[in-house]
Write a protein that holds these residues in place. Structure first.
Motif, PDB file in Angstrom:
ATOM      1  N   MET A   1      -9.867   4.471 -41.385  1.00  0.00           N
ATOM      2  CA  MET A   1     -11.017   3.656 -41.795  1.00  0.00           C
ATOM      3  C   MET A   1     -11.237   2.346 -40.766  1.00  0.00           C
ATOM      4  O   MET A   1     -10.302   1.711 -40.306  1.00  0.00           O
ATOM      5  CB  MET A   1     -10.681   3.028 -43.308  1.00  0.00           C
ATOM      6  N   VAL A   2     -12.583   2.127 -40.388  1.00  0.00           N
ATOM      7  CA  VAL A   2     -12.783   1.091 -39.658  1.00  0.00           C
ATOM      8  C   VAL A   2     -12.823  -0.233 -40.284  1.00  0.00           C
ATOM      9  O   VAL A   2     -13.297  -0.485 -41.534  1.00  0.00           O
ATOM     10  CB  VAL A   2     -14.240   1.469 -38.962  1.00  0.00           C
ATOM     11  N   ASP A   3     -12.333  -1.425 -39.833  1.00  0.00           N
ATOM     12  CA  ASP A   3     -12.127  -2.730 -40.177  1.00  0.00           C
ATOM     13  C   ASP A   3     -13.653  -3.181 -40.416  1.00  0.00           C
ATOM     14  O   ASP A   3     -14.369  -3.373 -39.273  1.00  0.00           O
ATOM     15  CB  ASP A   3     -11.270  -3.404 -39.599  1.00  0.00           C
ATOM     16  N   SER A   4     -14.316  -3.412 -41.553  1.00  0.00           N
ATOM     17  CA  SER A   4     -15.741  -3.842 -41.589  1.00  0.00           C
ATOM     18  C   SER A   4     -15.930  -5.260 -42.201  1.00  0.00           C
ATOM     19  O   SER A   4     -17.029  -5.577 -42.392  1.00  0.00           O
ATOM     20  CB  SER A   4     -16.684  -2.815 -42.003  1.00  0.00           C
ATOM     21  N   ALA A   5     -14.723  -5.892 -42.332  1.00  0.00           N
ATOM     22  CA  ALA A   5     -14.959  -7.314 -42.951  1.00  0.00           C
ATOM     23  C   ALA A   5     -15.780  -8.273 -42.020  1.00  0.00           C
ATOM     24  O   ALA A   5     -15.679  -8.221 -40.843  1.00  0.00           O
ATOM     25  CB  ALA A   5     -13.631  -7.887 -43.088  1.00  0.00           C
ATOM     26  N   ILE A   6     -16.592  -8.805 -42.748  1.00  0.00           N
ATOM     27  CA  ILE A   6     -17.556  -9.708 -42.236  1.00  0.00           C
ATOM     28  C   ILE A   6     -16.827 -11.012 -41.944  1.00  0.00           C
ATOM     29  O   ILE A   6     -16.374 -11.376 -43.062  1.00  0.00           O
ATOM     30  CB  ILE A   6     -18.602  -9.684 -42.667  1.00  0.00           C
ATOM     31  N   ILE A   7     -16.942 -12.114 -40.981  1.00  0.00           N
ATOM     32  CA  ILE A   7     -16.509 -13.381 -40.894  1.00  0.00           C
ATOM     33  C   ILE A   7     -17.250 -14.347 -41.858  1.00  0.00           C
ATOM     34  O   ILE A   7     -18.398 -14.382 -41.843  1.00  0.00           O
ATOM     35  CB  ILE A   7     -16.537 -13.962 -39.474  1.00  0.00           C
ATOM     36  N   THR A   8     -16.305 -14.935 -42.965  1.00  0.00           N
ATOM     37  CA  THR A   8     -17.038 -15.857 -43.756  1.00  0.00           C
ATOM     38  C   THR A   8     -16.062 -17.019 -43.836  1.00  0.00           C
ATOM     39  O   THR A   8     -15.015 -16.929 -43.382  1.00  0.00           O
ATOM     40  CB  THR A   8     -17.187 -15.264 -45.265  1.00  0.00           C
ATOM     41  N   ASP A   9     -16.208 -17.982 -44.847  1.00  0.00           N
ATOM     42  CA  ASP A   9     -15.428 -19.099 -44.911  1.00  0.00           C
ATOM     43  C   ASP A   9     -14.024 -18.530 -45.512  1.00  0.00           C
ATOM     44  O   ASP A   9     -14.030 -17.579 -46.172  1.00  0.00           O
ATOM     45  CB  ASP A   9     -16.071 -20.180 -46.191  1.00  0.00           C
ATOM     46  N   ASN A  10     -13.098 -19.206 -44.705  1.00  0.00           N
ATOM     47  CA  ASN A  10     -11.614 -18.673 -45.035  1.00  0.00           C
ATOM     48  C   ASN A  10     -11.102 -17.392 -44.565  1.00  0.00           C
ATOM     49  O   ASN A  10     -10.075 -16.923 -44.842  1.00  0.00           O
ATOM     50  CB  ASN A  10     -11.126 -18.807 -46.499  1.00  0.00           C
ATOM     51  N   VAL A  40      -7.981 -19.456 -38.935  1.00  0.00           N
ATOM     52  CA  VAL A  40      -8.580 -19.185 -40.349  1.00  0.00           C
ATOM     53  C   VAL A  40      -9.779 -20.109 -40.341  1.00  0.00           C
ATOM     54  O   VAL A  40      -9.759 -21.524 -40.012  1.00  0.00           O
ATOM     55  CB  VAL A  40      -7.835 -19.674 -41.425  1.00  0.00           C
ATOM     56  N   MET A  41     -10.996 -19.678 -40.682  1.00  0.00           N
ATOM     57  CA  MET A  41     -12.412 -20.287 -40.768  1.00  0.00           C
ATOM     58  C   MET A  41     -12.011 -21.538 -41.546  1.00  0.00           C
ATOM     59  O   MET A  41     -11.377 -21.159 -42.662  1.00  0.00           O
ATOM     60  CB  MET A  41     -13.448 -19.249 -41.281  1.00  0.00           C
ATOM     61  N   GLY A  42     -12.508 -22.721 -41.102  1.00  0.00           N
ATOM     62  CA  GLY A  42     -12.188 -23.992 -42.359  1.00  0.00           C
ATOM     63  C   GLY A  42     -11.086 -24.665 -42.001  1.00  0.00           C
ATOM     64  O   GLY A  42     -10.755 -25.830 -42.604  1.00  0.00           O
ATOM     65  N   ASP A  43     -10.210 -23.952 -41.023  1.00  0.00           N
ATOM     66  CA  ASP A  43      -8.808 -24.657 -40.941  1.00  0.00           C
ATOM     67  C   ASP A  43      -8.929 -26.037 -39.866  1.00  0.00           C
ATOM     68  O   ASP A  43      -7.668 -26.523 -39.720  1.00  0.00           O
ATOM     69  CB  ASP A  43      -7.789 -23.988 -40.682  1.00  0.00           C
ATOM     70  N   GLY A  44     -10.041 -26.338 -39.304  1.00  0.00           N
ATOM     71  CA  GLY A  44     -10.062 -27.352 -38.636  1.00  0.00           C
ATOM     72  C   GLY A  44      -9.602 -27.165 -36.904  1.00  0.00           C
ATOM     73  O   GLY A  44      -9.926 -27.903 -36.047  1.00  0.00           O
ATOM     74  N   SER A  45      -9.250 -25.896 -36.455  1.00  0.00           N
ATOM     75  CA  SER A  45      -9.083 -25.587 -35.224  1.00  0.00           C
ATOM     76  C   SER A  45     -10.297 -25.355 -34.277  1.00  0.00           C
ATOM     77  O   SER A  45     -10.282 -25.366 -33.089  1.00  0.00           O
ATOM     78  CB  SER A  45      -8.149 -24.308 -35.038  1.00  0.00           C
ATOM     79  N   LEU A  46     -11.398 -25.147 -35.150  1.00  0.00           N
ATOM     80  CA  LEU A  46     -12.602 -25.254 -34.474  1.00  0.00           C
ATOM     81  C   LEU A  46     -13.612 -26.074 -35.043  1.00  0.00           C
ATOM     82  O   LEU A  46     -13.531 -26.164 -36.390  1.00  0.00           O
ATOM     83  CB  LEU A  46     -13.568 -23.675 -34.463  1.00  0.00           C
ATOM     84  N   THR A  47     -14.525 -26.625 -34.380  1.00  0.00           N
ATOM     85  CA  THR A  47     -15.525 -27.596 -35.016  1.00  0.00           C
ATOM     86  C   THR A  47     -16.637 -26.675 -35.759  1.00  0.00           C
ATOM     87  O   THR A  47     -16.773 -25.510 -35.629  1.00  0.00           O
ATOM     88  CB  THR A  47     -16.549 -28.127 -33.968  1.00  0.00           C
ATOM     89  N   PRO A  48     -17.102 -27.276 -36.924  1.00  0.00           N
ATOM     90  CA  PRO A  48     -18.137 -26.540 -37.559  1.00  0.00           C
ATOM     91  C   PRO A  48     -19.125 -25.705 -36.957  1.00  0.00           C
ATOM     92  O   PRO A  48     -19.702 -24.639 -37.239  1.00  0.00           O
ATOM     93  CB  PRO A  48     -18.735 -27.633 -38.597  1.00  0.00           C
ATOM     94  N   PHE A  50     -18.830 -24.313 -33.872  1.00  0.00           N
ATOM     95  CA  PHE A  50     -18.228 -23.392 -33.330  1.00  0.00           C
ATOM     96  C   PHE A  50     -18.043 -22.102 -34.541  1.00  0.00           C
ATOM     97  O   PHE A  50     -18.406 -21.228 -34.396  1.00  0.00           O
ATOM     98  CB  PHE A  50     -17.112 -23.554 -32.813  1.00  0.00           C
ATOM     99  N   GLU A  51     -17.938 -22.769 -35.561  1.00  0.00           N
ATOM    100  CA  GLU A  51     -17.543 -21.883 -36.694  1.00  0.00           C
ATOM    101  C   GLU A  51     -18.754 -21.159 -37.105  1.00  0.00           C
ATOM    102  O   GLU A  51     -18.635 -19.829 -37.471  1.00  0.00           O
ATOM    103  CB  GLU A  51     -16.726 -22.212 -37.970  1.00  0.00           C
ATOM    104  N   SER A  52     -19.731 -21.776 -37.210  1.00  0.00           N
ATOM    105  CA  SER A  52     -21.125 -21.375 -37.477  1.00  0.00           C
ATOM    106  C   SER A  52     -21.669 -20.034 -36.674  1.00  0.00           C
ATOM    107  O   SER A  52     -22.268 -19.350 -37.133  1.00  0.00           O
ATOM    108  CB  SER A  52     -22.154 -22.269 -37.729  1.00  0.00           C
ATOM    109  N   CYS A  53     -21.322 -20.278 -35.218  1.00  0.00           N
ATOM    110  CA  CYS A  53     -21.528 -19.102 -34.390  1.00  0.00           C
ATOM    111  C   CYS A  53     -20.738 -17.533 -34.936  1.00  0.00           C
ATOM    112  O   CYS A  53     -21.048 -16.619 -34.469  1.00  0.00           O
ATOM    113  CB  CYS A  53     -20.847 -19.420 -33.135  1.00  0.00           C
ATOM    114  N   LEU A  54     -19.490 -17.987 -35.449  1.00  0.00           N
ATOM    115  CA  LEU A  54     -18.772 -16.784 -35.841  1.00  0.00           C
ATOM    116  C   LEU A  54     -18.958 -16.105 -37.127  1.00  0.00           C
ATOM    117  O   LEU A  54     -19.054 -14.894 -37.106  1.00  0.00           O
ATOM    118  CB  LEU A  54     -17.184 -17.324 -35.946  1.00  0.00           C
TER     119      LEU A  54
END
Length: 146
Positions: A1-10, A40-48, A50-54
């Motif tokens: 099965m192909v991983d098809s999860a989409i990047i969202t908050d957390n 982890v999205m929202g953990d502070g390792s990227l600015t908001p 940069f996260e919005s790009c992902l």
């Protein structure tokens, strides 16, 4: 099965990234040592910004974004430039223009400073992010999303 999860908050994301300046010069890359970044999205390792790009990307996606200074590392702040006495530097770490030196803050956290000038007994230290004021090109390859 192909991983098809989409990047969202957390979302937990494993990715390779390249960060370049507009002129194409490399600023940072996970590919240098072939060690992908995990965040982890929202953990502070990227600015908001940069996260919005992902957000919305999934495993296998490759994308490039060009971010102006205000959306990347901001503009240089003159209040982050300090003049220090040369005597604060020791022989093991002499103050030389271009050097990046870690300075310990009162709370114990270390912050990097770039030596911008050395004149007589005065050393100018810039505590702005090294890429402040720069337009950056952010390229990502999403490896895994949970």
């Amino acid at each position: 099965m192909v991983d098809s999860a989409i990047i969202t908050d957390n979302s937990e994301v494993l990715l390779h990234f390249d960060l370049k300046l507009e002129d194409g010069s490399a600023a940072d890359s996970t590919r240098v040592h072939n060690k992908p970044a995990k965040l982890v999205m929202g953990d502070g390792s990227l600015t908001p910004n940069f996260e919005s790009c992902l957000r919305g990307l999934k495993a296998g996606d490759k994308k490039t974004f060009t971010l102006p200074p205000d959306d990347a590392f901001g503009m240089p702040n003159p209040d982050n430039i300090h003049h220090m006495e040369r005597s604060k530097f020791n022989l093991d770490a002499p103050a030389e223009v271009g050097m990046i030196i870690g300075f310990t803050q009162p709370g114990g956290m270390e912050i990097p400073g770039i030596i911008r000038a050395v004149a007589g007994d005065s050393v100018t230290v810039d505590f702005n992010h090294p890429l402040a004021g720069e337009t950056v090109v952010f390229s990502v390859e999403i490896l895994k999303v949970k």
